[in-house]
Structures are given as structure tokens and as C-alpha cells.
Design a protein around this motif. Structure first.
Motif, PDB file in Angstrom:
ATOM      1  N   VAL A  40       0.838  -1.204   0.000  1.00  0.00           N
ATOM      2  CA  VAL A  40       0.000   0.000   0.000  1.00  0.00           C
ATOM      3  C   VAL A  40       0.871   1.252   0.000  1.00  0.00           C
ATOM      4  N   LEU A  41       1.933   1.259   0.808  1.00  0.00           N
ATOM      5  CA  LEU A  41       2.820   2.417   0.912  1.00  0.00           C
ATOM      6  C   LEU A  41       3.494   2.706  -0.430  1.00  0.00           C
ATOM      7  N   VAL A  44       0.858   4.127  -2.914  1.00  0.00           N
ATOM      8  CA  VAL A  44       0.485   5.520  -2.629  1.00  0.00           C
ATOM      9  C   VAL A  44       1.599   6.474  -3.043  1.00  0.00           C
ATOM     10  N   LEU A  47       1.836   6.975  -6.734  1.00  0.00           N
ATOM     11  CA  LEU A  47       0.770   7.831  -7.266  1.00  0.00           C
ATOM     12  C   LEU A  47       1.044   9.313  -7.017  1.00  0.00           C
ATOM     13  N   VAL A  48       1.596   9.630  -5.850  1.00  0.00           N
ATOM     14  CA  VAL A  48       1.759  11.044  -5.492  1.00  0.00           C
ATOM     15  C   VAL A  48       3.086  11.624  -5.980  1.00  0.00           C
TER      16      VAL A  48
END
Length: 331
Positions: A40-41, A44, A47-48
């Protein structure tokens, strides 16, 4: 006549696992929380920030994780056995300083300096084991004393000054094939050794037994005091390797090197799923824990988050990892 008898279907729902797929998913997340968190990390941060998944940045993450991971593999042995080692950062720095002293100041061959540096860390670990096994000191106190003593000794040896590494050791800080950091290779090799010790040796099985119930382990024929000597000696050896890797990365042995690294190592072990109560822990989980810390710090740097706030975030992550461990043990 009305009765209180429940239908069979109702009884089945109350059995363990009767919740179906949601229960299975919940069980998977509890058992693989660190891996799930890492995935998940990474998703994320990808994406950013478009620079996160570049090859250069990912290799940089591997380099950042290497020293912490190697230290944490050793700390895993102590935590699995129900102990702790607060001295690994200082022992790593002491071993690095001794490597510089042997090779630069005394002019010894590089391979001999590396061997003597590893023996230095191993001796520190053995002394921890003696204090804990035969001196009956709590691991916290014994390793805290070593933390201070090793840091003091390295300052005596170095006189508080950095020691440059000779050119014969420069290859340890370079990349293989021009792209793969040597430190990452050493990290993976040490992780494999840690996994083999935990899963394939008598000493590894003894660690789990002692951490699960030390009295029961003693009654089952395990020589607990001898095993603790082995455990903390191994921790010291792994710390020495971490110190050598750190020294090669910096191209010098720093008197302030590895300060606070013991906390990162313990955090990596706990985040990776080990229980501070003992009896639970895996080398693979520890590696994931170290990668989570490295990815988190790297991502926060890419996002220009203040170093002060980074410490807050790391603290929150550690607290969440311990809460997850508590939840897992309850279920």
C-alpha cells in the motif's frame, strides 16, 4: 412444541472461520500486515510522486535499508528469544572504527581487517551473552551498558576523529555492473543466513522455544544459558557486518556512526511482525519492516516533509505495528 434448539446453519456461523471470505481476508491481513502495508505504501507514493518508482530511487531505497536490515536480522534473534539488544548501533560503529584502525592506522591487509572487525563485534555480543546468561543481568541493562562502553571505546581508539578507508576496501561501497549496490547484495545474503539459522538449525528452534516459555525450554532439555550466549554472539556478529557496510558506504569510519540505529533495528523487527513478548518473528518479516522504514523516509523526503515530522510519522508507524501485534495475539 417450541424448543430452544437452533438450526444447524446458525451453529455453523459461530464456528471459527465461519464468517467466510471476509474472515479469511481479515486473517490474511493480520498474518501479513507488514507486507500489505509495504504494498500500500509503495502504491500511494508511486501515485503522489512520479520519481518514486524510478530504478535509481528504488536502488537508493535498498541502500538506505541495508544497514538497518542487517542490524535488525541480528536483533530478531534476541527478540524471538524474548530478549532485546540496545547495543547494536554502538557495536556496529565500534566495528567500523576498528576496521579503519586495523587497515589504515596499522596497515593491515583489507581481508584481515574485515575479519578482525567482525571478531570485534562478535566479542561484544559474546560479552553481552555472558552478562545476561551468567551475570543474570536483564538484557535491557546488559546491552545498555554495552551501548555506552562500545561508544566510549571507539572514541578512545579514534580520538574522536573519522578514519578514512583504504582504496582496497572501496569496492564495498560501489555498484556491481554499474547499477546494483554491493550493500544490497550483502543485505540479502545476511537475510538468507538469518532465515536459515531461524528455520533450519537447532539454535533457531531453541530461540523460539526460549521466547515462547523459557522454563519449559529448560525442562525440555535446552541449555538455555548456552543458547543465550550463542544468540547474543550472533547479534554482535551481524552488528559488525552492518558496521562494515556503513563504513564502506561512507568511505570512512565515523565516531558518530550508527547513532540511534538500534531503535530503527528494533522498530524494523516489530513492524515486520515479531512479538516483543518473544517466540514470534521471521527474517522475511524483518526485511519487510526495514524496507517499510526506508520507503517511508525516502517518500517523505521526495515530498519535502520536514525531518522533524518524519520522526513523528515513524513513531506512529511503530505504535500501529505494536497494536497490530496485540490484535493478532488476541485472535
Amino acid at each position: 412444541m417450541a424448543t430452544d434448539t437452533q438450526q444447524p446453519g446458525h451453529r455453523l456461523d459461530k464456528r471459527p472461520g465461519g464468517g467466510g471470505p471476509p474472515q479469511a481476508i481479515r486473517r490474511f491481513l493480520l498474518d501479513n500486515g507488514a507486507l500489505s502495508a509495504l504494498v500500500v505504501l509503495v502504491a500511494v507514493l508511486a501515485l503522489v510522486n512520479g520519481n518514486f518508482l524510478t530504478t535509481t530511487n528504488l536502488l537508493n531505497v535498498g541502500e538506505q535499508a541495508a544497514v538497518t536490515a542487517i542490524l535488525a536480522f541480528g536483533v530478531t534473534f534476541a527478540i524471538v528469544a524474548g530478549g532485546i539488544d540496545l547495543s547494536v548501533g554502538s557495536v556496529a560503529a565500534f566495528s567500523g572504527i576498528m576496521l579503519g584502525w586495523f587497515t589504515t592506522t596499522q596497515g593491515m591487509p583489507a581481508f584481515l581487517g574485515v575479519i578482525l572487525a567482525i571478531l570485534t563485534g562478535t566479542a561484544c555480543g559474546l560479552l553481552n551473552g555472558v552478562l545476561i546468561s551468567y551475570g543474570k543481568l536483564p538484557p535491557f541493562i546488559a546491552t545498555l551498558a554495552m551501548l555506552s562502553a562500545a561508544r566510549g571505546l571507539l572514541l578512545v581508539v579514534s580520538q574522536g576523529n573519522p578514519i578514512l578507508m583504504p582504496d582496497s576496501l572501496s569496492w564495498m561501497g560501489e555498484n556491481i555492473g554499474g547499477w546494483l549496490p554491493t550493500q544490497v547484495i550483502v543485505m540479502l545474503v545476511m537475510g538468507l543466513i538469518a532465515a536459515l539459522i531461524l528455520n533450519r538449525t537447532y539454535n533457531g528452534r531453541a530461540m523460539y522455544a526460549i521466547g515462547g516459555n523459557e522454563e519449559a525450554a529448560h525442562l525440555s532439555g535446552i541449555r538455555v544459558r548456552r543458547q543465550k550466549l550463542v544468540i547474543y554472539t550472533l547479534v554482535g556478529a551481524f552488528a559488525a557486518v552492518a558496521g562494515i557496510v556503513l563504513t564502506s558506504r561512507l568511505a570512512s569510519a565515523q565516531p558518530t556512526g550508527a547513532e540511534g540505529f538500534e531503535l530503527d533495528a528494533i522498530a524494523a523487527v516489530v513492524i515486520g511482525g515479531a512479538s516483543l513478548a518473544g517466540g514470534v518473528g521471521k527474517a522475511s518479516g524483518t526485511l519487510i519492516g526495514a524496507l517499510i522504514l526506508a520507503v517511508l523516509r525516502n517518500g517523505l523526503n521526495l515530498l519535502d516533509v520536514s525531518a522533524f515530522w518524519q520522526q513523528v510519522v515513524i513513531g506512529v508507524v511503530i505504535a500501529l505495528a505494536v497494536l497490530l501485534d496485540t490484535l493478532r495475539r488476541r485472535t
